[in-house]
Design a protein around this motif. Sequence first.
Motif, PDB file in Angstrom:
ATOM      1  N   THR A 142      -3.364 -32.888   8.996  1.00 51.02           N
ATOM      2  CA  THR A 142      -4.732 -32.440   9.259  1.00 51.02           C
ATOM      3  C   THR A 142      -5.164 -31.360   8.261  1.00 51.02           C
ATOM      4  N   THR A 143      -6.437 -31.395   7.896  1.00 53.06           N
ATOM      5  CA  THR A 143      -7.011 -30.312   7.104  1.00 53.06           C
ATOM      6  C   THR A 143      -8.077 -29.589   7.918  1.00 53.06           C
ATOM      7  N   ARG A 144      -8.367 -28.354   7.536  1.00 48.44           N
ATOM      8  CA  ARG A 144      -9.312 -27.534   8.270  1.00 48.44           C
ATOM      9  C   ARG A 144     -10.738 -27.877   7.871  1.00 48.44           C
ATOM     10  N   GLY A 145     -11.619 -27.917   8.859  1.00 47.32           N
ATOM     11  CA  GLY A 145     -13.031 -28.169   8.604  1.00 47.32           C
ATOM     12  C   GLY A 145     -13.795 -26.871   8.459  1.00 47.32           C
ATOM     13  N   ARG A 146     -15.062 -26.865   8.910  1.00 46.16           N
ATOM     14  CA  ARG A 146     -15.881 -25.659   8.860  1.00 46.16           C
ATOM     15  C   ARG A 146     -15.375 -24.669   9.905  1.00 46.16           C
ATOM     16  N   ASN A 147     -15.100 -23.436   9.468  1.00 47.23           N
ATOM     17  CA  ASN A 147     -14.595 -22.422  10.387  1.00 47.23           C
ATOM     18  C   ASN A 147     -15.236 -21.077  10.094  1.00 47.23           C
ATOM     19  N   PHE A 148     -15.282 -20.250  11.137  1.00 45.22           N
ATOM     20  CA  PHE A 148     -15.923 -18.940  11.067  1.00 45.22           C
ATOM     21  C   PHE A 148     -14.899 -17.851  11.417  1.00 45.22           C
ATOM     22  N   LYS A 149     -15.125 -16.677  10.842  1.00 47.29           N
ATOM     23  CA  LYS A 149     -14.300 -15.516  11.195  1.00 47.29           C
ATOM     24  C   LYS A 149     -15.167 -14.264  11.095  1.00 47.29           C
ATOM     25  N   ILE A 150     -14.970 -13.354  12.043  1.00 46.45           N
ATOM     26  CA  ILE A 150     -15.677 -12.076  12.023  1.00 46.45           C
ATOM     27  C   ILE A 150     -14.689 -10.976  12.360  1.00 46.45           C
ATOM     28  N   GLY A 151     -14.841  -9.823  11.712  1.00 48.34           N
ATOM     29  CA  GLY A 151     -13.895  -8.751  11.943  1.00 48.34           C
ATOM     30  C   GLY A 151     -14.483  -7.378  11.700  1.00 48.34           C
ATOM     31  N   LEU A 152     -13.742  -6.371  12.144  1.00 46.50           N
ATOM     32  CA  LEU A 152     -14.119  -4.962  11.968  1.00 46.50           C
ATOM     33  C   LEU A 152     -12.977  -4.217  11.303  1.00 46.50           C
TER      34      LEU A 152
ATOM     35  N   LYS B 183       0.818  -1.209   0.000  1.00 40.81           N
ATOM     36  CA  LYS B 183       0.000   0.000   0.000  1.00 40.81           C
ATOM     37  C   LYS B 183       0.848   1.254   0.000  1.00 40.81           C
ATOM     38  N   ASP B 184       0.294   2.295  -0.598  1.00 43.71           N
ATOM     39  CA  ASP B 184       0.958   3.590  -0.659  1.00 43.71           C
ATOM     40  C   ASP B 184       0.258   4.562   0.283  1.00 43.71           C
ATOM     41  N   ALA B 185       0.867   5.724   0.448  1.00 37.89           N
ATOM     42  CA  ALA B 185       0.323   6.707   1.374  1.00 37.89           C
ATOM     43  C   ALA B 185      -0.933   7.363   0.829  1.00 37.89           C
ATOM     44  N   ASN B 186      -1.840   7.712   1.761  1.00 36.89           N
ATOM     45  CA  ASN B 186      -3.028   8.479   1.425  1.00 36.89           C
ATOM     46  C   ASN B 186      -2.631   9.924   1.144  1.00 36.89           C
ATOM     47  N   LYS B 187      -3.465  10.639   0.395  1.00 36.12           N
ATOM     48  CA  LYS B 187      -3.143  12.027   0.054  1.00 36.12           C
ATOM     49  C   LYS B 187      -3.438  12.999   1.190  1.00 36.12           C
ATOM     50  N   LYS B 188      -4.200  12.559   2.204  1.00 35.27           N
ATOM     51  CA  LYS B 188      -4.478  13.423   3.349  1.00 35.27           C
ATOM     52  C   LYS B 188      -3.240  13.515   4.244  1.00 35.27           C
ATOM     53  N   PRO B 189      -3.140  14.558   5.084  1.00 39.81           N
ATOM     54  CA  PRO B 189      -1.972  14.681   5.979  1.00 39.81           C
ATOM     55  C   PRO B 189      -1.819  13.489   6.913  1.00 39.81           C
ATOM     56  N   ILE B 190      -2.929  12.938   7.385  1.00 35.56           N
ATOM     57  CA  ILE B 190      -2.847  11.768   8.246  1.00 35.56           C
ATOM     58  C   ILE B 190      -4.114  10.923   8.100  1.00 35.56           C
ATOM     59  N   SER B 191      -3.920   9.619   7.967  1.00 36.18           N
ATOM     60  CA  SER B 191      -5.031   8.663   7.894  1.00 36.18           C
ATOM     61  C   SER B 191      -4.672   7.473   8.774  1.00 36.18           C
ATOM     62  N   LEU B 192      -5.692   6.904   9.375  1.00 33.61           N
ATOM     63  CA  LEU B 192      -5.489   5.762  10.266  1.00 33.61           C
ATOM     64  C   LEU B 192      -6.452   4.649   9.877  1.00 33.61           C
ATOM     65  N   ASN B 193      -5.923   3.441   9.791  1.00 34.12           N
ATOM     66  CA  ASN B 193      -6.760   2.267   9.560  1.00 34.12           C
ATOM     67  C   ASN B 193      -6.457   1.232  10.634  1.00 34.12           C
ATOM     68  N   TYR B 194      -7.512   0.669  11.189  1.00 35.79           N
ATOM     69  CA  TYR B 194      -7.356  -0.394  12.184  1.00 35.79           C
ATOM     70  C   TYR B 194      -8.290  -1.533  11.815  1.00 35.79           C
ATOM     71  N   GLN B 195      -7.724  -2.733  11.728  1.00 37.44           N
ATOM     72  CA  GLN B 195      -8.514  -3.911  11.376  1.00 37.44           C
ATOM     73  C   GLN B 195      -8.255  -5.006  12.404  1.00 37.44           C
ATOM     74  N   THR B 196      -9.325  -5.633  12.847  1.00 38.92           N
ATOM     75  CA  THR B 196      -9.198  -6.719  13.819  1.00 38.92           C
ATOM     76  C   THR B 196     -10.193  -7.818  13.467  1.00 38.92           C
ATOM     77  N   SER B 197      -9.808  -9.058  13.726  1.00 36.86           N
ATOM     78  CA  SER B 197     -10.703 -10.182  13.448  1.00 36.86           C
ATOM     79  C   SER B 197     -10.395 -11.332  14.386  1.00 36.86           C
ATOM     80  N   VAL B 198     -11.405 -12.145  14.634  1.00 31.35           N
ATOM     81  CA  VAL B 198     -11.254 -13.371  15.416  1.00 31.35           C
ATOM     82  C   VAL B 198     -11.974 -14.488  14.669  1.00 31.35           C
ATOM     83  N   GLY B 199     -11.474 -15.718  14.841  1.00 29.71           N
ATOM     84  CA  GLY B 199     -12.096 -16.828  14.145  1.00 29.71           C
ATOM     85  C   GLY B 199     -11.757 -18.157  14.779  1.00 29.71           C
TER      86      GLY B 199
END
Length: 634
Positions: free
Chosen positions: A620-630, A160-176
């Motif tokens: 082992t292989t993964r079975g049915r799994n869930f994930k949710i995030g913001l 990713k490259d910089a945003n054109k605004k002076p400052i931008s913040l992104n926060y991403q979180t997820s659990v699964g």
Amino acid sequence: MKKSFHLSWVCLIMVFTNLFAQEKKQEVEQLNEVVVTATKFATKKELVGKIIYQIKAKDLENLKGQTVVDVLDNISGIHINGNNSSAGKNKSTYIRGGRDRHFLVLIDGVPVNDPSGVNTTFDLRLLTLSQVASIEVMNGAASTLYGSGAATGVINITLKDANKKPISLNYQTSVGTNNSQKDSKINFNEINQNVSVNGALNKFNYLTSFNISKTDGLSEASDENSTDKYGSDALKASNAFMRIGYNFNNDLSIKLFSNYDKNTYDYDAGAFSDSDINNGENEQVRFGISSNYKYTKGSLKLIVSMNKIDRMFDSYNGWTLETDHYEYTGKTYVIDAVNNYKFSEEIQLITGLNYQKQSNLTNSPYGNIDENIANYETIDPYATVVYNSSNGFNINGGLRLNNHSEYGNHFVYNVNPSFNFTNNFRVISSLSTAFIAPSTYQLFSQYGNVNLDPEETKTVELGLIYSKGQLFEINSVFFYREEDNAIILPDYITYQNATETLNAKGIETELKINALKDVSFRLGHTYTNKSADLDYIPKNKFTALIETSSIKNSYVSLRLKNISERTYFDQWGTGENINLDAYNLVDLYGSHNLIKDRLSVFIQVNNIFNEDYVETIGYTTRGRNFKIGLDFNF
């Protein structure tokens, strides 16, 4: 076999028959769509004689919570074995039937690899998708532009490259969850967090990004043959990325970049064999500088970078009843200067000089490798002529001299003609060669052989691309590759060059349909047939995606993956061919903007039907799994 081999072409003919029966509609051209990987410079997509798969920023917006490996495994021509296993298990990436060391990974145009590894393969788990802006995949030989290692394809990852605004913040979180088919507990064993701060102040721009993730709850080895349940094997990863740039004017810019990536993991003792002792750690430090200068008839790029990977692992030794410790350090230095000069609107000349130095330092119970001995340098001049005529004929022809400190001079070439019958219909073809030097491990380890010859390949491609504006696009390409001097381990004691010529052939087909408002379809099929190998590449791999944004502020997609039956020669176990059943995986993904451009929520369900299958024998292989995030943007 013939039926499978011709399946893609039969589907293609049916589509054309139906298409030409329809009433002619107004075409919408996307003349501003460009690709970079084909020439190292931005080039109109319709002038390129290669099929290049693009995962753009808007696509990645709908893939939150996934990994780089997840994204690549859904691209035609690519198969990643181990992607559906435990997070700490090694991932083997195959492009067009080639082995791990036959493709090249670029990060912001810089080649990355691990000189201390058997195949020098870059570990894609060291990247986090939340830091990626776009991905281009160009299947097929590309050694003329990119040198040794680009025999079957190039994966070009742009951060990713910089945003054109002076400052931008992104926060991403997820659990699964991270369960096998036998486990249905709702335990959030997968946690991920990423924060990014970026912006621009006049001519100065900056970006910093940090990621922390942990995955647990799943055993690497299968406990199918055991009365006891195996312990879980965890993976912990952290990633830090920083880039600062300065635009002197519209023609000259410079960027400084740095990466730090680390993961620690548990692993088991092998197929069907548990271990609570084995563990490992990978650490990468990468930094460099890049600049871009535009002048009247062209542009000049310069990249200087250094990449260091430290790996260690502890492995319990059943013979000595002690724990063996292994340490590896691989270093790569790269300087790449490339110039694009446009003689006219039809003719341009791309010339470059690439320097690389790689070294391997290994300390292990079975012998050490001295980096003063296990190193080599390459100095490669290369040139490519691009001709785009007004009558629709295009050709890209190049030559590269691989000047290797251990193996002398090797020429590789590429001839890539294509013809645009109309703005919508294009026929492509290519003839390319590649040179792959042995790794330092294959030369100097306890299995090493300093008399190995380099691998050499020749690849032929023939294909077509047809589109109907934004409504519809289909591409299909046939490939055939021959490989001489393939490096193998026939007696499990010493690496040797194969005496016979190996070959791989196949067809890749992808169909994209946007026939309905706010609904699109994507179908992919890859057929691969190899003369000989010891891998898990399926002969047929189907992928399907249906996605819609018809619900206000929402996106929903359903993805299907079908892997055909596979026959695997179990060289380390039974010594016999083992037939593995076909399997289907169905995944559901959805996202919704709670606050436009500010806050969104995403959820995914993988392996909806909890398919029980074998990806790698004994694991082992993964079975049915869930994930949710913001995902927050400020």
